[in-house]
Design an enzyme around this catalytic site. Sequence first.
Site, PDB file in Angstrom:
ATOM      1  N   ARG A 145      30.290  28.679  50.654  1.00  0.00           N
ATOM      2  CA  ARG A 145      31.438  28.251  51.403  1.00  0.00           C
ATOM      3  C   ARG A 145      31.786  29.419  52.689  1.00  0.00           C
ATOM      4  O   ARG A 145      32.208  28.592  53.914  1.00  0.00           O
ATOM      5  CB  ARG A 145      32.785  28.451  50.443  1.00  0.00           C
ATOM      6  CG  ARG A 145      33.973  27.763  51.009  1.00  0.00           C
ATOM      7  CD  ARG A 145      34.598  27.072  49.830  1.00  0.00           C
ATOM      8  NE  ARG A 145      35.787  28.054  49.279  1.00  0.00           N
ATOM      9  CZ  ARG A 145      36.569  27.917  48.420  1.00  0.00           C
ATOM     10  NH1 ARG A 145      36.477  27.067  47.348  1.00  0.00           N
ATOM     11  NH2 ARG A 145      37.821  28.669  48.327  1.00  0.00           N
ATOM     12  N   ARG A 162      38.872  38.089  44.105  1.00  0.00           N
ATOM     13  CA  ARG A 162      39.867  37.286  43.635  1.00  0.00           C
ATOM     14  C   ARG A 162      38.988  36.782  42.433  1.00  0.00           C
ATOM     15  O   ARG A 162      39.858  36.516  41.186  1.00  0.00           O
ATOM     16  CB  ARG A 162      39.979  35.993  44.548  1.00  0.00           C
ATOM     17  CG  ARG A 162      41.116  36.367  45.535  1.00  0.00           C
ATOM     18  CD  ARG A 162      41.413  35.297  46.763  1.00  0.00           C
ATOM     19  NE  ARG A 162      41.610  33.897  46.233  1.00  0.00           N
ATOM     20  CZ  ARG A 162      41.481  32.818  46.797  1.00  0.00           C
ATOM     21  NH1 ARG A 162      40.607  33.026  48.072  1.00  0.00           N
ATOM     22  NH2 ARG A 162      41.708  31.860  46.542  1.00  0.00           N
ATOM     23  N   ARG A 222      49.162  33.234  35.981  1.00  0.00           N
ATOM     24  CA  ARG A 222      47.953  33.711  36.253  1.00  0.00           C
ATOM     25  C   ARG A 222      47.721  35.212  35.609  1.00  0.00           C
ATOM     26  O   ARG A 222      46.393  35.915  35.633  1.00  0.00           O
ATOM     27  CB  ARG A 222      48.151  34.247  37.733  1.00  0.00           C
ATOM     28  CG  ARG A 222      47.137  33.698  38.587  1.00  0.00           C
ATOM     29  CD  ARG A 222      47.068  34.021  40.216  1.00  0.00           C
ATOM     30  NE  ARG A 222      46.169  33.723  41.008  1.00  0.00           N
ATOM     31  CZ  ARG A 222      45.979  32.624  41.635  1.00  0.00           C
ATOM     32  NH1 ARG A 222      46.791  31.576  41.553  1.00  0.00           N
ATOM     33  NH2 ARG A 222      44.983  32.515  42.394  1.00  0.00           N
ATOM     34  N   LYS A 250      39.248  23.631  41.596  1.00  0.00           N
ATOM     35  CA  LYS A 250      40.769  23.310  41.041  1.00  0.00           C
ATOM     36  C   LYS A 250      41.830  22.459  42.047  1.00  0.00           C
ATOM     37  O   LYS A 250      42.242  21.528  41.551  1.00  0.00           O
ATOM     38  CB  LYS A 250      41.311  24.759  40.713  1.00  0.00           C
ATOM     39  CG  LYS A 250      42.676  24.650  40.155  1.00  0.00           C
ATOM     40  CD  LYS A 250      43.617  25.725  39.514  1.00  0.00           C
ATOM     41  CE  LYS A 250      43.270  26.919  40.522  1.00  0.00           C
ATOM     42  NZ  LYS A 250      44.408  27.011  41.675  1.00  0.00           N
ATOM     43  N   ARG A 310      41.553  30.511  55.853  1.00  0.00           N
ATOM     44  CA  ARG A 310      42.450  31.175  55.179  1.00  0.00           C
ATOM     45  C   ARG A 310      41.906  32.668  55.303  1.00  0.00           C
ATOM     46  O   ARG A 310      40.628  32.945  55.055  1.00  0.00           O
ATOM     47  CB  ARG A 310      42.562  30.833  53.620  1.00  0.00           C
ATOM     48  CG  ARG A 310      43.520  29.770  53.448  1.00  0.00           C
ATOM     49  CD  ARG A 310      43.485  29.201  51.887  1.00  0.00           C
ATOM     50  NE  ARG A 310      43.466  30.098  50.881  1.00  0.00           N
ATOM     51  CZ  ARG A 310      43.448  30.102  49.731  1.00  0.00           C
ATOM     52  NH1 ARG A 310      43.584  28.754  49.260  1.00  0.00           N
ATOM     53  NH2 ARG A 310      43.430  30.730  48.684  1.00  0.00           N
TER      54      ARG A 310
HETATM   55  P1  ADP Z   1      43.009  29.627  44.633  1.00  0.00           P
HETATM   56  O1  ADP Z   1      42.417  29.154  45.942  1.00  0.00           O
HETATM   57  O2  ADP Z   1      42.051  30.382  43.926  1.00  0.00           O
HETATM   58  O3  ADP Z   1      43.596  28.451  43.828  1.00  0.00           O
HETATM   59  P2  ADP Z   1      46.072  30.164  45.090  1.00  0.00           P
HETATM   60  O4  ADP Z   1      46.221  29.395  46.213  1.00  0.00           O
HETATM   61  O5  ADP Z   1      46.526  29.615  43.613  1.00  0.00           O
HETATM   62  O6  ADP Z   1      44.348  30.544  44.897  1.00  0.00           O
HETATM   63  O7  ADP Z   1      46.625  31.768  45.308  1.00  0.00           O
HETATM   64  C1  ADP Z   1      46.278  32.283  46.656  1.00  0.00           C
HETATM   65  C2  ADP Z   1      46.761  34.010  46.465  1.00  0.00           C
HETATM   66  O8  ADP Z   1      48.097  33.836  46.239  1.00  0.00           O
HETATM   67  C3  ADP Z   1      46.528  34.707  45.213  1.00  0.00           C
HETATM   68  O9  ADP Z   1      44.871  35.411  45.375  1.00  0.00           O
HETATM   69  C4  ADP Z   1      47.364  35.699  44.921  1.00  0.00           C
HETATM   70  O10 ADP Z   1      47.493  36.565  45.919  1.00  0.00           O
HETATM   71  C5  ADP Z   1      48.519  34.987  45.086  1.00  0.00           C
HETATM   72  N1  ADP Z   1      49.211  33.932  43.990  1.00  0.00           N
HETATM   73  C6  ADP Z   1      49.534  32.715  43.998  1.00  0.00           C
HETATM   74  N2  ADP Z   1      49.759  32.527  42.620  1.00  0.00           N
HETATM   75  C7  ADP Z   1      50.009  33.685  42.177  1.00  0.00           C
HETATM   76  C8  ADP Z   1      50.641  33.993  40.817  1.00  0.00           C
HETATM   77  N3  ADP Z   1      51.091  32.971  40.113  1.00  0.00           N
HETATM   78  N4  ADP Z   1      50.824  35.129  40.485  1.00  0.00           N
HETATM   79  C9  ADP Z   1      50.522  36.183  41.253  1.00  0.00           C
HETATM   80  N5  ADP Z   1      49.862  35.920  42.598  1.00  0.00           N
HETATM   81  C10 ADP Z   1      49.765  34.539  42.982  1.00  0.00           C
END
Ligand code: ADP
Length: 194
Positions: free
Chosen positions: A127, A146, A88, A13, A135
Site C-alpha cells: 500500500r 499502528r 481501542r 475494516k 494520510r
Molecule cells: P485505521 O486506519 O487503523 O482504521 P483510524 O482511522 O481508526 O485508523 O484511526 C487513526 C488514528 O486516530 C489512530 O492511529 C489514533 O491515533 C487515532 N484514534 C482513532 N480512534 C481512536 C481511539 N478510539 N482511541 C485512541 N486513538 C484513536
Amino acid sequence: MNIILFGAPGAGKGTQANFLINEFDLIQISTGDMLREAVKLKTELGKQVETIMANGDLVPDKIIFSLISDRLNKEDIKKGFIFDGFPRNLKQAQKLDEIINDMNIKLDFVFHIDVDEEILTSRIENRAKQEKITRKDDTSSILIERLKVFNRETKPVLEYYSNKKILNVIDGMGTIEEVSLNISMIIKKDFKVD
Ligand code: ADP
C-alpha cells in the site's frame, strides 16, 4: 442494530464498514474520521491530537470519551450504528459498557476481521509503495507502528468481547465480497432485517 467492527491496519475494516452501512442502513461512528476532521479544521482538539496521530499512537482516552459521548447524544444513532476504530483499548471498552448501559442500548454484534500478521505487513508495504500517500499516518513505518499499537492495546479488547461471548471472528483473507458475505450471513442469521 448496533455493531463494533475491529480490524488491524490493513485488514480491510474501512471497506467492510462501508458495506455494512449501505447494506443495513447504519450510522458510522468513526473516531479516526472525527479526529481527522478536527485536525483538518485546525480546532483546539485538532491541534492537540495531530502529532499523536501522525506518530500512530492512541490519543488520550479523555478526548475519545468526550467525542463518543457527544456523538451518542444525537438522535440519529437510534437508527443503529457501527463503531469503527472504537473501543481501542480496555479502558475504552469498559467505558463503552457504562455508557450504553446508562443509555439502555445494547451491542448486537462484534466482528473482528482477522488477517495474519505477515499478510498485514506485506499489504502495508505494498500500500505504501503503490498508492499516493494521502494520510500522514499511512507511511509504512507508521503503519507498522499502528500494527504494534493494535497488538498491544486492541487485542486485549478482542479477548474482552470473546469472554462475553459476543465476538465473531471473520476470516479477512478472502476477497472483499467473501468477507462481506460472511459478515452479513452472521447478521441475517440472528437478526431479522426487512
Ligand atoms: P485505521 O486506519 O487503523 O482504521 P483510524 O482511522 O481508526 O485508523 O484511526 C487513526 C488514528 O486516530 C489512530 O492511529 C489514533 O491515533 C487515532 N484514534 C482513532 N480512534 C481512536 C481511539 N478510539 N482511541 C485512541 N486513538 C484513536
